[in-house]
Design an enzyme around this catalytic site. Structure first.
Site, PDB file in Angstrom:
ATOM      1  N   ALA A 249      25.304  42.081  16.162  1.00  0.00           N
ATOM      2  CA  ALA A 249      24.712  41.410  15.360  1.00  0.00           C
ATOM      3  C   ALA A 249      24.144  39.886  16.692  1.00  0.00           C
ATOM      4  O   ALA A 249      25.135  39.036  17.363  1.00  0.00           O
ATOM      5  CB  ALA A 249      25.226  41.057  14.347  1.00  0.00           C
ATOM      6  N   CYS A 257       8.461  43.818  23.217  1.00  0.00           N
ATOM      7  CA  CYS A 257       8.272  45.186  23.013  1.00  0.00           C
ATOM      8  C   CYS A 257       8.396  45.305  21.637  1.00  0.00           C
ATOM      9  O   CYS A 257       7.456  45.238  20.495  1.00  0.00           O
ATOM     10  CB  CYS A 257       8.859  45.761  24.133  1.00  0.00           C
ATOM     11  SG  CYS A 257       8.258  46.408  25.367  1.00  0.00           S
ATOM     12  N   LYS A 319      16.712  37.976  27.084  1.00  0.00           N
ATOM     13  CA  LYS A 319      18.248  39.140  26.641  1.00  0.00           C
ATOM     14  C   LYS A 319      18.025  38.810  28.636  1.00  0.00           C
ATOM     15  O   LYS A 319      18.171  38.587  29.173  1.00  0.00           O
ATOM     16  CB  LYS A 319      17.590  40.452  26.726  1.00  0.00           C
ATOM     17  CG  LYS A 319      16.483  40.968  28.313  1.00  0.00           C
ATOM     18  CD  LYS A 319      16.053  42.492  27.663  1.00  0.00           C
ATOM     19  CE  LYS A 319      16.826  43.673  28.339  1.00  0.00           C
ATOM     20  NZ  LYS A 319      16.600  45.197  28.403  1.00  0.00           N
TER      21      LYS A 319
HETATM   22  C1  UDX Z   1      12.353  47.486  24.700  1.00  0.00           C
HETATM   23  C2  UDX Z   1      13.003  49.466  24.933  1.00  0.00           C
HETATM   24  O1  UDX Z   1      14.689  49.032  25.113  1.00  0.00           O
HETATM   25  C3  UDX Z   1      12.453  49.903  25.789  1.00  0.00           C
HETATM   26  O2  UDX Z   1      12.896  51.209  25.788  1.00  0.00           O
HETATM   27  C4  UDX Z   1      11.100  50.022  25.913  1.00  0.00           C
HETATM   28  O3  UDX Z   1      10.539  50.671  27.089  1.00  0.00           O
HETATM   29  C5  UDX Z   1      10.491  48.235  26.016  1.00  0.00           C
HETATM   30  O4  UDX Z   1      10.969  47.756  24.547  1.00  0.00           O
HETATM   31  P1  UDX Z   1      13.390  45.743  25.989  1.00  0.00           P
HETATM   32  O5  UDX Z   1      12.422  44.604  25.708  1.00  0.00           O
HETATM   33  O6  UDX Z   1      13.308  45.166  27.558  1.00  0.00           O
HETATM   34  O7  UDX Z   1      13.458  47.522  26.082  1.00  0.00           O
HETATM   35  O8  UDX Z   1      14.997  45.332  25.938  1.00  0.00           O
HETATM   36  P2  UDX Z   1      16.086  46.159  25.012  1.00  0.00           P
HETATM   37  O9  UDX Z   1      17.135  45.728  25.229  1.00  0.00           O
HETATM   38  O10 UDX Z   1      15.596  46.975  23.863  1.00  0.00           O
HETATM   39  O11 UDX Z   1      16.709  44.081  24.039  1.00  0.00           O
HETATM   40  C6  UDX Z   1      15.497  44.297  23.332  1.00  0.00           C
HETATM   41  C7  UDX Z   1      15.663  42.581  21.935  1.00  0.00           C
HETATM   42  O12 UDX Z   1      16.914  42.872  21.424  1.00  0.00           O
HETATM   43  C8  UDX Z   1      16.939  42.021  23.237  1.00  0.00           C
HETATM   44  O13 UDX Z   1      16.189  40.250  22.658  1.00  0.00           O
HETATM   45  C9  UDX Z   1      18.034  42.019  23.070  1.00  0.00           C
HETATM   46  O14 UDX Z   1      18.504  40.339  23.404  1.00  0.00           O
HETATM   47  C10 UDX Z   1      18.231  42.391  21.663  1.00  0.00           C
HETATM   48  N1  UDX Z   1      19.635  43.487  21.368  1.00  0.00           N
HETATM   49  C11 UDX Z   1      19.121  44.672  21.753  1.00  0.00           C
HETATM   50  C12 UDX Z   1      20.307  42.569  19.763  1.00  0.00           C
HETATM   51  O15 UDX Z   1      20.288  41.978  19.119  1.00  0.00           O
HETATM   52  N2  UDX Z   1      21.388  43.379  19.753  1.00  0.00           N
HETATM   53  C13 UDX Z   1      21.677  45.144  20.125  1.00  0.00           C
HETATM   54  O16 UDX Z   1      22.349  45.655  20.030  1.00  0.00           O
HETATM   55  C14 UDX Z   1      20.975  45.046  21.456  1.00  0.00           C
END
Ligand code: UDX
Length: 430
Positions: A249, A257, A319
């Site tokens: 969270a 994406c 991220k």
């Molecule tokens: C995502 C998918 O994971 C990947 O499989 C697809 O090909 C492209 O989109 P990405 O955008 O690189 O990848 O980031 P990801 O690691 O999925 O994180 C996305 C967002 O969710 C980030 O802002 C991250 O901080 C947030 N996040 C992730 C959370 O807030 N909580 C979590 O538990 C996990």
């Protein structure tokens, strides 16, 4: 094999180098001459761990060009151009359509076009009709790479998905040949029709976004009753049917994406007359956006009126291990704090360049960028941690105690910060 990769963004550039690493001769095409020049000098145009090294290692078999004619000798053409969000929320297909039109003169009966861009379901069928007069064939091969792990995800993906139309089964061998070392490692490879392959990608991202918004909804409840969402996530995550991953969270998801994919999916489902089936994704989006406002609420609860206050902000990228600021919750929060009248002093280990450009083009005042985490704390009333970079997680809080820290990613050692004299507020935990 001779391969072309059309579109050299985060996905395409890494895919091109990855295919060269697998032993192929690869040409990457992009319209941006500056980007092509950097890639040809084996310099990554964006921050991605391991990518610079991969470019150097594969330089002999890898070239980049702005001229589509350079794909002429390739037989397999990967389509990796961007599909951004249009103002209506739908997926903007301009780049895909232009890329395919530009590719047409170089296609023949030997060519295989392999779509990787994330597209609305039904696109592969339409593109197949665009290219079939040339005799070329089309496959759909969605990509699941995560920024920060792009090299690893390209070379050791957890699955391969091939979308083909019936009668084209022989194409499976062509893509198996491209991915030979990956196939030989017994990576699961699933062959399906075009529509299913297109849906796999948006379904996977919708599921991940839903998982994050679920735990953020629990964070809202936790805040109301004084519960701890991190402990809750640990406890439910032990159930293997639920799993602990993607249950962190905080200030929610951003990037190029997840946000755009769920919005594009809602629009496409509406067009198809099945909008009700994914109506919940609008709630997923709304929960996610509320997380950004929550930081401002916490700051106001603790500091009162924000005007005239100074807030240090750690993190600008969406991220860690990325310099990508597309739909970044961190940057959005910086802008909201500044709009509330406070001064924001921000730092990010890699995203300062992109953030600088964005701030200049948006003409936003009240946000300054600094050279180090320590520098942002000068005169600050509070610190907001918005991206969980390792350097922030490991920072010694006893260096500058005595103020408020809002842990937007629940990534800090709470007890350590509290015992160093900080007032700690998390997201769904106090
Ligand atoms: C995502 C998918 O994971 C990947 O499989 C697809 O090909 C492209 O989109 P990405 O955008 O690189 O990848 O980031 P990801 O690691 O999925 O994180 C996305 C967002 O969710 C980030 O802002 C991250 O901080 C947030 N996040 C992730 C959370 O807030 N909580 C979590 O538990 C996990």
């Amino acid at each position: 094999m001779k391969i072309s990769v059309i579109g050299c963004g985060y996905l395409g550039a890494v895919h091109a180098a990855g295919m060269a690493e697998l032993g192929h001769e690869v040409v990457g095409i992009d319209l941006d001459q500056a980007k092509v020049n950097r890639l040809n000098s084996s310099e990554a145009p964006f921050f991605e761990p391991g990518f610079d090294d991969l470019l150097v290692k594969t330089a002999e078999r890898l070239t980049f060009s702005t001229d589509m004619a350079d794909v002429a000798e390739a037989t397999v053409h990967f389509l990796t151009v961007g599909t951004p969000q249009s103002p209506s929320g739908a997926v903007d297909m301009t780049y895909v359509n232009r890329a395919v039109e530009a590719l047409l003169p170089f296609l023949s009966g030997e060519s295989v076009v392999v779509g990787k861009s994330t597209v609305p379901v039904g696109t592969a069928q339409r593109l197949k009709e665009m290219i079939e007069t040339t005799g070329a064939k089309l496959m759909w091969n969605p990509e699941f790479l995560r920024e920060g792990f792009a090299v690893q995800d390209t070379l050791t993906p957890d699955r391969l998905v091939y979308g083909i139309q019936s009668g084209d089964e022989s194409l499976v061998e062509v893509l198996d040949e491209v991915y030979r070392p990956i196939i030989e490692r017994k990576t699961p490879r699933l062959v399906m029709d075009y529509a299913t392959a297109e849906l796999v990608k948006v379904a996977a991202n919708s599921f991940l976004a839903t998982k994050i918004s679920f735990i953020n909804a629990m964070a809202e409840i936790s805040d109301a009753v004084g519960a701890d969402v991190t402990m809750l996530a640990d406890a439910i995550g032990h159930d293997p049917r639920i799993g602990r991953k993607f249950l962190n969270a905080g200030i929610g998801f951003g990037g190029g994406c997840l946000p755009k994919d769920i919005r594009g999916f809602v629009q496409r489902a509406d067009e198809l007359g099945v909008g009700e089936a994914v109506e919940f994704l609008s709630d997923v989006d709304a929960i996610n956006l509320r997380r950004r406002a929550r930081v401002i609420d916490v700051l106001s609860e603790e500091l009162g009126d924000l005007s005239g206050k100074t807030v240090a902000l750690w993190g600008l990228a969406f991220k860690p291990d990325s310099d990508d600021i597309r739909d970044s919750p961190a940057l959005d929060i910086a802008e909201s704090i500044a709009k509330a009248g406070a001064t924001v002093q921000a730092y990010d280990p890699e995203a300062m360049g992109p953030a600088q450009k964005r701030l200049a083009s948006n003409d936003i005042s009240g946000i300054s960028l600094h050279e180090s985490p320590e520098e942002t704390l000068s005169g600050a009333d509070a610190l907001v941690v918005a991206t969980e970079w390792k350097t922030f997680r490991e920072w010694d809080p006893s260096d500058a105690p005595g103020r408020l820290v809002v842990d937007g990613r629940n990534c800090l050692d709470r007890e350590r910060w509290k015992s160093a004299g900080w007032r700690y507020r998390g997201m769904g935990r106090t």
